[in-house]
Design a protein around this motif. Structure first.
Motif, PDB file in Angstrom:
ATOM      1  N   LEU A 246       0.826  -1.214   0.000  1.00 57.13           N
ATOM      2  CA  LEU A 246       0.000   0.000   0.000  1.00 57.13           C
ATOM      3  C   LEU A 246       0.861   1.266   0.000  1.00 57.13           C
ATOM      4  N   TRP A 248       1.637   4.912  -0.143  1.00 58.10           N
ATOM      5  CA  TRP A 248       0.790   6.102   0.013  1.00 58.10           C
ATOM      6  C   TRP A 248      -0.689   5.734   0.074  1.00 58.10           C
ATOM      7  N   GLY A 249      -1.022   4.549   0.584  1.00 58.81           N
ATOM      8  CA  GLY A 249      -2.409   4.133   0.753  1.00 58.81           C
ATOM      9  C   GLY A 249      -3.077   3.579  -0.488  1.00 58.81           C
TER      10      GLY A 249
END
Length: 517
Positions: A246, A248-249
């Motif tokens: 993931l 930066w998400g």
């Protein structure tokens, strides 16, 4: 003609191939050298976990049990899952355990006649009338040998395990001059947890390599010895290894496993418009790679320890070399229980290792070579025919020549499953097994040998362009949708598996998209 099928190897690929063959009405038999199914998962490093999220590593018709809640299950959970699959579909009964295949010989068709064939096997079909395979098998319990005759062979021996890849070093710098102990990661992985801890406890240890096995072994060693006796990791060059999926998400699947992401890449046999589009979108391709790299630079102390790779994240994932870091790896580096040492040149000396031709040795008691496996030699060694051995081997400039990564154009009545790599090998082996079963059942014929060899050249050009010097791994990682499209078209299925244009373009493709083929 009978349609007897012999499968070599009871790892995940062999079990999947057997299950689909049984569902098609064939009578397959699996020859397994070990006493247990599961392939490389039967003996692995204690702390090893699944490299991909479990949703991407699952059978389409046998989901993970609800009791497994971890995103990255450990090796015991993976092995139990594979064993449950085999028992559920009755595959275990097809396995001959402790039966080591010593060699394969194609009989009934002369090699000079085979050279004149324009079609695979003489007719482009799975079961030609030209010959059969003799499989010489040793019962390792009793030492006896037996020859089995089959019309078709499926090789599921994998690239990893069995044959260690050892570094080529001058004799005066080889392990024989070292007074300490040398072992390969294969030997280490066969130890129990307590045996592995005993093997490294209180010793000055160097681990050579920087892929998954090296990372896991170094982390285990650091947990045993701490910073009082740090573990040295010797690497030729850094790699982009990830703490999770993931950056930066954003899940990596949205960056590299959608049809849109594949529009950014030049593909084998693409038309002019797709080629032009990939060229025009090259800044986006570059930006996505930098997006992932920026997160890893921020998340991990790469610059501090000189571990920023010179190559792009795209090259890393295009060569199927993306490894997940042990959870506390860089914590151990920070505390000093793991020491990272880059050494493009290294060798042994009496005291330990010489790095980068320096005169001062690195004193060691134990050196663990996490330098990979020689899968090419394993594949070559199973054939008795020198001609087939020559055919199956890649050269220094070529990839392994398998059409659809399954069929060698000049080796009849034989398929290879699970050798070339992807981002989820279980998923890919299932797709290839379904393709193979359609072919064996007469669902389609292969193109001419020349057409298959021309197709191979196009895929090789793609791999060299995006995987760089690691092209030999035959990785289809960032083109797995395009690759599966070819398999679907061969089988007569619609390759577009999503509902609606938006999902088709921007939603990641996974195993469940192909569950109803």
């Amino acid at each position: 003609m009978e349609k007897r099928v012999g499968i070599v190897g009871a790892g995940s690929s062999g079990l999947i191939a057997c299950k689909h063959l049984m569902q098609r009405g064939f009578d397959p038999i699996i020859f397994e050298a070990k006493g247990r199914i599961g392939g490389i998962w039967t003996k692995t490093i204690e702390s090893t976990k699944l490299q991909t999220p479990k949703d991407a590593y699952q059978f389409s018709d046998f989901p993970w049990p609800e009791s497994v809640t971890e995103e990255f299950p450990n090796h015991d959970q993976v092995l139990q899952y594979i064993e449950s699959y085999a028992k559920h579909f009755g595959v275990v009964e097809r396995v001959r355990f402790n039966n080591k295949v010593l060699g394969l010989e194609f009989v009934g068709a002369r090699e000079e006649d085979q050279l004149s064939w324009g079609l695979w096997g003489g007719n482009g079909e799975a079961f030609g009338s030209k010959g059969r395979w003799d499989i010489t098998v040793e019962d390792t319990n009793f030492g006896s040998t037996e020859v089995h005759q089959v019309e078709f062979v499926v090789l599921c021996i994998g690239r990893f395990g069995d044959v260690p890849k050892l570094p080529l070093l001058p004799q005066n710098n080889g392990p024989q001059v070292f007074k300490g102990e040398v072992m390969h990661a294969k030997d280490y992985s066969e130890l129990s947890s307590s045996e592995a801890a005993y093997a490294v406890r209180g010793k000055r240890v160097a681990v050579v390599g920087f892929q998954k096995s090296a990372l896991d072994i170094a982390a285990e060693c650091a947990r045993v010895n701490g910073k009082q006796i740090p573990c040295n990791v010797i690497l030729r060059e850094p790699h982009w290894n990830v703490p999770h999926y993931l950056p930066w998400g954003v899940h990596l699947a949205y960056l590299y496993c959608t049809r849109f992401s594949e529009l950014l890449v030049h593909k084998p046999q693409e038309g002019f418009l797709l080629s032009l589009l990939a060229t025009l979108l090259s800044p986006v391709r570059w930006g996505i790679s930098k997006f992932a790299e920026s997160y890893l630079r921020w998340k991990l102390p790469l610059k501090k320890y000189g571990m920023v790779p010179n190559h792009s994240f795209l090259l890393q994932i295009s060569s199927c070399q993306l490894s997940t870091l042990p959870p506390d790896f860089y914590d151990k580096v920070e505390e000093g229980s793991i020491l990272l040492k880059q050494a493009p040149k290294w060798g042994f000396c009496k005291e330990g290792l010489i790095l980068n031709d320096k005169s001062e040795p690195l004193d060691m008691d134990l050196v663990i070579l996490a330098t990979g496996y020689d899968g090419d030699q394993k594949l070559k060694g199973i054939f008795q025919s020198p001609t087939f051995q020559k055919y199956i081997m890649r050269s220094e400039t070529n990839t392994l020549p398998l059409y659809r990564e399954i069929i060698h154009p000049r080796i009849p009545q034989l398929a290879v499953i699970g050798y070339s790599e992807s981002l989820s090998n279980l998923f890919t082996s299932e797709m290839r097994s379904q393709w193979l079963c359609h072919f064996l059942d007469g669902g389609f014929r292969l193109p001419s040998i020349k057409e298959m060899e021309d197709d191979l050249k196009k895929w090789e050009a793609y791999m060299k362009s995006y995987a760089g010097k690691y092209y030999w791994r035959s990785c289809i990682g960032v083109l797995h949708i395009w690759y599966n499209d070819q398999l679907c078209k061969d089988m007569g299925y619609n390759p577009k598996r999503k509902k609606g244009w938006y999902d088709e373009l921007f939603s990641p493709y996974g195993v469940m998209d192909y569950c109803k083929l």
